[in-house]
Design an enzyme around this catalytic site. Structure first.
Site, short mmCIF file in Angstrom:
data_model
loop_
_atom_site.label_atom_id
_atom_site.label_comp_id
_atom_site.label_asym_id
_atom_site.label_seq_id
_atom_site.Cartn_x
_atom_site.Cartn_y
_atom_site.Cartn_z
N HIS A 52 0.83 -1.20 0.00
CA HIS A 52 0.00 0.00 0.00
C HIS A 52 0.87 1.26 0.00
CE1 HIS A 52 -3.66 -2.11 0.07
NE2 HIS A 52 -3.70 -2.41 1.35
N HIS A 85 -0.37 -8.72 0.77
CA HIS A 85 -1.45 -8.83 1.76
C HIS A 85 -2.16 -10.18 1.72
CE1 HIS A 85 -1.04 -4.48 0.79
NE2 HIS A 85 -0.86 -4.48 2.08
N GLU A 137 -5.84 -7.82 3.44
CA GLU A 137 -5.38 -8.98 4.23
C GLU A 137 -6.57 -9.68 4.89
OE1 GLU A 137 -2.24 -8.28 7.16
OE2 GLU A 137 -3.06 -9.91 8.37
N THR A 175 -2.25 -8.81 10.88
CA THR A 175 -0.84 -8.65 11.28
C THR A 175 -0.46 -7.21 11.60
OG1 THR A 175 -0.24 -8.39 8.95
CG2 THR A 175 -0.05 -10.61 9.89
N ASN A 235 -0.85 -0.32 8.84
CA ASN A 235 0.16 -0.13 9.90
C ASN A 235 0.54 1.35 10.04
OD1 ASN A 235 3.10 0.29 8.81
ND2 ASN A 235 2.10 -1.13 7.40
N SER A 277 5.27 0.15 4.43
CA SER A 277 5.27 0.15 2.97
C SER A 277 5.93 1.40 2.39
CB SER A 277 3.83 0.09 2.45
OG SER A 277 3.11 -0.91 3.09
S1 SF4 Z 1 3.82 -5.47 7.89
FE1 SF4 Z 1 4.34 -7.47 8.77
S2 SF4 Z 1 2.85 -8.90 7.89
FE2 SF4 Z 1 2.80 -7.03 6.64
S3 SF4 Z 1 4.24 -7.44 4.99
FE3 SF4 Z 1 5.39 -6.44 6.62
S4 SF4 Z 1 6.28 -8.12 7.85
FE4 SF4 Z 1 4.64 -8.97 6.58
#
Ligand code: SF4
Length: 338
Positions: A52, A85, A137, A175, A235, A277
């Site tokens: 993303h 994802h 996800e 996650t 995240n 990301s």
């Molecule tokens: S944030 Fe965590 S679950 Fe998502 S791609 Fe990165 S390591 Fe993998």
């Protein structure tokens, strides 16, 4: 006021949170697209944003990747990459039925949650997934056992759950959630379903936990925190929330163009971090932009070192071999800002 005093008054400090930016799953997913463009027959399709972040997607598009929303935009027999994802089994089945050549860039830590869902479903559990509706996800994970999975986002959601057998309930988590909010959800689940089973803590990945821990430390030292990340990055949004919960104003920005002067006014210390990301060159540009507006020194607060690295999917190596090519070394060129 003398010139020197005036300059001192304008001095501020930029505090960089570490770790920040790319995680191992994002690194791997970008490398997969980069490498596929070099060893697979043209064209190479990517279902959904590989990660993303618009800058990452545009960099890969410029190199030849075709981004699509769904498989019906991919011609039969073509190569398609699934994003970090993850996908539901229905998408995988459709790709197989259509004879598509699939490279799966799902983060191994997301795959782990899928495997847990499959196992609990096979053992007859009702499965409560803690996560955000509509996130790619969550859509993928829910697809593993749609008849027996329930989605909750808040502790208040637990009361309205209606499961077949309250003694046979399991939980999983997305996650990229807030560590603190998820703990509250799990506690509420444990109160309602004392026999509930699940991972020893939660499925929140190392990268999400580390970035939130860094934000907690930095937020306690700064007047405002800028989080660089996309609006649809789970995240990155959680990093903003973590800071705000601590009482430190925080703003989600795409890049240096979103930095507003009023956020910097009166702020002696400005924190900067980036979602998993977000390429590091965007952090550099934001720091340069703040320093262009106000004289600032830069300090990094690093709460933990990360050395996680995931291997490439087997199918990519197989495709390279079939094409008589060798996979070039991994580099994550899209993250360099080149
Ligand atoms: S944030 Fe965590 S679950 Fe998502 S791609 Fe990165 S390591 Fe993998």
């Amino acid at each position: 006021m003398s010139v020197n005093t005036e300059t001192a008054a304008k001095m501020q400090q930029i505090v960089l949170a570490g770790p920040r930016g790319f995680c191992a799953g994002v690194d791997r997913a970008i490398d997969i697209v980069e490498l596929a463009l070099q060893v697979c027959p043209y064209p190479v399709y990517v279902r959904k944003e590989i990660v993303h972040n618009r800058h990452v997607v545009e960099a890969l598009r410029a190199k030849g990747a075709h981004f699509v929303d769904e498989l019906d935009e991919v011609p039969d027999g073509a190569t398609v990459i699934f994003s970090a994802h993850g996908i539901s089994p229905a998408v995988r089945d459709e790709a197989q039925r259509r004879g598509l050549r699939v490279i799966d860039a799902t983060c191994p830590l997301v795959t782990k949650v899928h495997l847990e869902a499959i196992r609990y479903a096979r053992e007859g559990y009702s499965i409560i997934l803690v996560g955000h509706a509509d996130h790619d996800e969550v859509v993928g994970t829910m697809g593993e056992a749609p008849d027996r999975m329930f989605l909750i986002a808040h502790p208040e959601d637990v009361d309205r759950l209606n499961v077949a057998d309250p003694d046979k309930v399991a939980y999983l988590t997305q996650t990229t959630l807030s560590v603190d909010d998820t703990r509250d959800c799990i506690e509420a689940l444990r109160r309602r379903f004392p026999k509930i089973v699940g991972p020893s803590k939660d499925d929140i990945c190392y990268a999400t936990q580390n970035r939130q821990a860094a934000v907690k430390t930095v937020a306690s030292e700064v007047d405002v925190l800028l989080v660089i990340g996309a609006a649809n990055s789970s995240n990155a949004n959680r990093l903003v929330e973590v800071s705000r919960v601590m009482g430190t104003p925080s703003h989600l920005i795409n890049d240096k163009n979103d930095v507003r002067s009023e956020w910097l006014e009166g702020a002696h210390r400005v924190g900067v971090t980036a979602g998993a990301s977000t390429p590091e060159f965007l952090v550099t540009e934001v720091v340069d932009e703040i320093r262009r507006r106000r004289s600032s020194d830069v300090r990094e607060v690093r709460v933990v070192e990360e050395d996680v690295r995931f291997g490439l999917p087997r199918e990519l190596e197989d495709m390279a071999q079939r094409a008589g090519k060798t996979l070039p070394p991994r580099s994550t060129v899209a993250g360099s800002g080149a």
